[in-house]
Design a protein around this motif. Structure first.
Motif, PDB file in Angstrom:
ATOM      1  N   ILE A  72      51.195 -20.573  61.522  1.00  0.00           N
ATOM      2  CA  ILE A  72      51.313 -21.534  62.618  1.00  0.00           C
ATOM      3  C   ILE A  72      49.910 -21.981  63.015  1.00  0.00           C
ATOM      4  N   ALA A  73      49.637 -23.257  62.862  1.00  0.00           N
ATOM      5  CA  ALA A  73      48.290 -23.770  63.152  1.00  0.00           C
ATOM      6  C   ALA A  73      47.951 -23.668  64.631  1.00  0.00           C
ATOM      7  N   ARG A  74      48.927 -23.927  65.489  1.00  0.00           N
ATOM      8  CA  ARG A  74      48.704 -23.872  66.950  1.00  0.00           C
ATOM      9  C   ARG A  74      49.763 -22.967  67.586  1.00  0.00           C
ATOM     10  N   PRO A  75      49.639 -21.656  67.401  1.00  0.00           N
ATOM     11  CA  PRO A  75      50.674 -20.729  67.877  1.00  0.00           C
ATOM     12  C   PRO A  75      50.897 -20.761  69.382  1.00  0.00           C
ATOM     13  N   TRP A  76      49.866 -21.101  70.154  1.00  0.00           N
ATOM     14  CA  TRP A  76      50.009 -21.155  71.604  1.00  0.00           C
ATOM     15  C   TRP A  76      50.977 -22.241  72.064  1.00  0.00           C
ATOM     16  N   LEU A  77      51.191 -23.259  71.179  1.00  0.00           N
ATOM     17  CA  LEU A  77      52.128 -24.330  71.523  1.00  0.00           C
ATOM     18  C   LEU A  77      53.587 -23.943  71.255  1.00  0.00           C
ATOM     19  N   PHE A  78      53.785 -22.945  70.418  1.00  0.00           N
ATOM     20  CA  PHE A  78      55.132 -22.594  69.988  1.00  0.00           C
ATOM     21  C   PHE A  78      56.058 -22.254  71.170  1.00  0.00           C
ATOM     22  N   PRO A  79      55.689 -21.307  72.058  1.00  0.00           N
ATOM     23  CA  PRO A  79      56.586 -20.996  73.182  1.00  0.00           C
ATOM     24  C   PRO A  79      56.762 -22.158  74.152  1.00  0.00           C
ATOM     25  N   ILE A  80      55.725 -22.991  74.278  1.00  0.00           N
ATOM     26  CA  ILE A  80      55.829 -24.149  75.171  1.00  0.00           C
ATOM     27  C   ILE A  80      56.848 -25.144  74.628  1.00  0.00           C
ATOM     28  N   ILE A  81      56.752 -25.444  73.328  1.00  0.00           N
ATOM     29  CA  ILE A  81      57.681 -26.385  72.706  1.00  0.00           C
ATOM     30  C   ILE A  81      59.113 -25.862  72.776  1.00  0.00           C
ATOM     31  N   THR A  82      59.295 -24.570  72.470  1.00  0.00           N
ATOM     32  CA  THR A  82      60.631 -23.990  72.494  1.00  0.00           C
ATOM     33  C   THR A  82      61.205 -23.989  73.912  1.00  0.00           C
ATOM     34  N   GLY A  83      60.379 -23.639  74.883  1.00  0.00           N
ATOM     35  CA  GLY A  83      60.836 -23.624  76.278  1.00  0.00           C
ATOM     36  C   GLY A  83      61.203 -25.008  76.785  1.00  0.00           C
TER      37      GLY A  83
END
Length: 204
Positions: A72-83
């Motif tokens: 994942i290139a930008r893992p910090w965005l993953f929970p934000i996008i999912t939420g």
């Protein structure tokens, strides 16, 4: 007298079979197209949010594309996008069609047994959009339940169009579910069996 009664019964049965051959083909095509639209919507949302947003390409199921796990290139965005995806999906369902909440199969079963096969026409549209956002944003969900409700809604809408009676409306729902599941998973026989298995309690 006996011959004339048998002749009348055969004529009615023949007309019924002819009617359902035509209806089944129409419902099957419409529900299959609904499933294809849903599949396309999931892919587009995933490409927009996961690939372009988080820099992550989710592995595809076997037979549908590469199954390779990538970083994942930008893992910090993953929970934000999912939420945010879950929030958007919930707001859409709550605002336009509350009966489209949840898995989907449970609502289709409820409509089949308790509502005479009736599903509001807006439900398949809302379900396509909300479920595509949920799945495409990385939410924990699958395609089976939403497809079942989408395809059941297509069958119900066509039953409205042809003014079918409750018994035939329920059959239209079952045909739609079989076609939709068969299309989304490329398993027509499996879809037909599943549509009977999940809907019928005794008269399988």
């Amino acid at each position: 007298m006996k011959d004339s009664i048998l002749s009348a019964i055969n004529k009615v049965s023949s007309n019924y079979v002819r009617k359902w051959i035509g209806l089944s083909i129409l419902i099957g095509i419409a529900a299959g197209l609904g499933a294809i639209l849903f599949f396309w919507a999931i892919r587009e949302v995933s490409d927009l949010l996961m690939v372009a947003g988080a820099g992550y390409k989710p592995p595809a199921p076997a037979g549908e594309g590469p199954t390779i796990l990538t970083a994942i290139a930008r893992p910090w965005l993953f929970p934000i996008i999912t939420g945010l995806g879950g929030l958007a999906s919930g707001l859409i369902v709550y605002s336009f069609a509350p009966e489209a909440e949840g898995h989907g199969t449970d609502s289709a079963i409820d409509s089949f047994h308790n509502k005479g096969g009736f599903i509001r026409r807006r439900v398949p549209i809302v379900k396509v959009i909300a479920s595509a956002i949920t799945i495409g944003s990385g939410g924990s969900a699958g395609r089976e339940g939403p497809t079942a409700q989408i395809a059941a809604g297509v069958g119900s809408a066509l039953a409205d169009l042809f003014r079918l009676k409750p018994h035939d409306r329920r059959l239209a729902m079952a045909v739609g579910i079989g076609a939709g599941i068969g299309a989304i998973f490329k398993a027509p026989l499996g879809g037909a069996i599943l549509s009977m298995e999940i809907l019928y309690r005794r008269d399988f």
